[in-house]
Design a protein around this motif. Structure first.
Motif, mmCIF file in Angstrom:
data_model
loop_
_atom_site.group_PDB
_atom_site.id
_atom_site.type_symbol
_atom_site.label_atom_id
_atom_site.label_comp_id
_atom_site.label_asym_id
_atom_site.label_seq_id
_atom_site.Cartn_x
_atom_site.Cartn_y
_atom_site.Cartn_z
ATOM 1 N N PRO A 48 0.806 -1.203 0.000
ATOM 2 C CA PRO A 48 0.000 0.000 0.000
ATOM 3 C C PRO A 48 0.842 1.257 0.000
ATOM 4 C CG PRO A 48 -0.028 -1.047 2.166
ATOM 5 C CD PRO A 48 0.644 -1.995 1.216
ATOM 6 N N ALA A 49 2.130 1.132 0.300
ATOM 7 C CA ALA A 49 3.008 2.299 0.257
ATOM 8 C C ALA A 49 3.099 2.870 -1.144
ATOM 9 C CB ALA A 49 4.411 1.924 0.753
ATOM 10 N N ALA A 50 2.771 2.022 -2.147
ATOM 11 C CA ALA A 50 2.810 2.522 -3.520
ATOM 12 C C ALA A 50 1.830 3.663 -3.723
ATOM 13 C CB ALA A 50 2.484 1.389 -4.496
ATOM 14 N N ALA A 51 0.781 3.692 -2.900
ATOM 15 C CA ALA A 51 -0.201 4.774 -3.013
ATOM 16 C C ALA A 51 0.385 6.112 -2.641
ATOM 17 C CB ALA A 51 -1.405 4.479 -2.116
ATOM 18 N N ALA A 52 1.531 6.086 -1.953
ATOM 19 C CA ALA A 52 2.139 7.341 -1.517
ATOM 20 C C ALA A 52 3.261 7.799 -2.441
ATOM 21 C CB ALA A 52 2.706 7.175 -0.102
ATOM 22 N N LEU A 82 3.596 -4.160 6.170
ATOM 23 C CA LEU A 82 4.431 -4.666 5.086
ATOM 24 C C LEU A 82 5.839 -4.124 5.207
ATOM 25 C CD1 LEU A 82 2.079 -4.029 2.008
ATOM 26 C CD2 LEU A 82 2.386 -6.190 3.205
ATOM 27 N N ILE A 83 6.819 -4.957 4.862
ATOM 28 C CA ILE A 83 8.180 -4.495 4.597
ATOM 29 C C ILE A 83 8.410 -4.769 3.122
ATOM 30 C CG2 ILE A 83 10.631 -4.860 5.009
ATOM 31 C CD1 ILE A 83 10.031 -5.475 7.873
ATOM 32 N N GLY A 84 8.488 -3.693 2.333
ATOM 33 C CA GLY A 84 8.467 -3.846 0.890
ATOM 34 C C GLY A 84 7.105 -4.402 0.494
ATOM 35 N N GLN A 85 7.095 -5.594 -0.122
ATOM 36 C CA GLN A 85 5.842 -6.248 -0.473
ATOM 37 C C GLN A 85 5.592 -7.499 0.370
ATOM 38 O OE1 GLN A 85 5.281 -6.839 -4.659
ATOM 39 N NE2 GLN A 85 6.082 -4.832 -5.197
ATOM 40 N N LYS A 86 6.390 -7.673 1.432
ATOM 41 C CA LYS A 86 6.243 -8.840 2.292
ATOM 42 C C LYS A 86 5.382 -8.500 3.499
ATOM 43 C CE LYS A 86 8.864 -12.056 5.200
ATOM 44 N NZ LYS A 86 10.217 -12.394 5.743
ATOM 45 N N ARG A 112 10.983 4.274 5.839
ATOM 46 C CA ARG A 112 11.834 3.476 4.961
ATOM 47 C C ARG A 112 10.936 2.569 4.098
ATOM 48 N NH1 ARG A 112 17.332 3.792 6.669
ATOM 49 N NH2 ARG A 112 17.590 4.571 8.788
ATOM 50 N N ASP A 113 11.162 1.244 4.181
ATOM 51 C CA ASP A 113 10.355 0.306 3.396
ATOM 52 C C ASP A 113 9.245 -0.333 4.226
ATOM 53 O OD1 ASP A 113 12.111 -1.076 5.010
ATOM 54 O OD2 ASP A 113 12.576 -2.626 3.537
ATOM 55 N N LEU A 114 9.042 0.194 5.444
ATOM 56 C CA LEU A 114 8.022 -0.328 6.350
ATOM 57 C C LEU A 114 6.749 0.502 6.236
ATOM 58 C CD1 LEU A 114 7.174 -2.127 8.826
ATOM 59 C CD2 LEU A 114 8.192 -0.337 10.265
ATOM 60 N N SER A 115 5.606 -0.154 6.027
ATOM 61 C CA SER A 115 4.343 0.570 5.920
ATOM 62 C C SER A 115 3.275 -0.096 6.772
ATOM 63 C CB SER A 115 3.884 0.653 4.462
ATOM 64 O OG SER A 115 3.690 -0.634 3.917
#
Length: 269
Positions: free
Chosen positions: A139-143, A175-179, A163-166
């Motif tokens: 969901p970080a991609a939305a940002a 999520l961390i990245g897509q995980k 960072r990569d944590l959302s």
């Protein structure tokens, strides 16, 4: 409390002692819960899967499968708040209980008033979503269109990013990245509190009060066992995030004070 709200409150009580089970039942019924009683771990897990309780109480000394293993199995199927109840009071037992997935640990014999206070504190916290399938994208991609730099904590889609944590505050997805990272309700709330505070230090007492739903600035008493429980939850959280206390990427320990968001190089408070 309205009839609709009352019917939405469900508790599962996993306890093999009939007297303790009856006392727990009375406390939850007085708090407006629908209760489902189980005398063993497998019965309790089946009741949780069927009734999706808000809160589950769990004895440790159960026949067949002990409460620690039952808690681990519950966490595979449910995000119910777990209150672990036990006559075992050693710090190692408390740590093992919280590491197994419990949100609260009460030592027997407990006072019904204290249990009721713990129930009310849990009810002030957000309801959690049932576990879902692994997401296809973060969901970080939305940002991505937001003018934020890496490492900044920003409010997006009712979520937090570092960072990569959302974290998505509505779905309680981490999520961390897509995980996807599976956290207990308490671990999620602690992580959200620390990320929301950005570089401000949150003491153990602050974090414990936050879990109770107390407003910022409140001076509610926080016991030493509650502070140690926060330490255990943070240690579990770091392990699941793959974080290191020596070289933190997400959560930094401020020795003698508490915890804060780990700054990126060059960041300042």
């Amino acid at each position: 409390m309205t009839a609709a709200a009352r019917s939405a409150l469900v508790a599962v009580i996993i306890e093999d002692d009939p007297d303790v089970r009856s006392l727990l039942d009375e406390v939850f019924l007085a708090a407006g819960f629908e209760t489902h009683l189980a005398g063993s771990g497998p019965e309790g897990i089946a009741a949780i899967e069927q009734h999706q309780p808000v809160i589950t109480t769990l004895d440790i000394n159960l026949p067949g499968i002990d409460g620690f293993e039952v808690a681990r199995r519950i966490r595979r199927v449910s995000e119910t708040f777990i209150i672990m109840l036990s006559a075992l009071s050693d710090e190692s037992d408390v740590v093992l209980g919280l590491t197994s997935g419990a949100d609260e640990y009460l030592v027997k014999p407990f006072r019904p008033r204290e249990l009721r206070a713990r129930i009310q504190a849990l009810l002030r916290r957000p309801r959690v979503a049932a576990p879902g399938p692994e997401p296809a994208a973060s969901p970080a991609a939305a940002a991505e269109h937001e003018p934020a730099t890496e490492g900044a904590t920003v409010l997006t889609w009712r979520g937090l990013v570092h960072r990569d944590l959302s974290l998505d505050l509505d779905t309680r997805l981490v999520l961390i990245g897509q995980k996807r990272i599976d956290l207990t309700p308490t671990e999620f709330d602690l992580l959200a509190d620390i990320l929301d505070a950005k570089l401000r230090v949150r003491s153990k007492a602050d974090l414990a009060r936050g879990l109770r739903g107390a407003p910022d600035g409140a001076n509610d008493y926080v016991s030493e066992p509650d502070k140690r429980a926060i330490e255990t939850h943070i240690a579990n959280l770091r392990r699941k995030l793959g974080d290191s206390s020596a070289r933190p990427r997400y959560i930094e320990t401020v020795r003698g004070v508490g915890y804060r968001l780990a700054p990126i190089d060059g960041a300042s408070g």
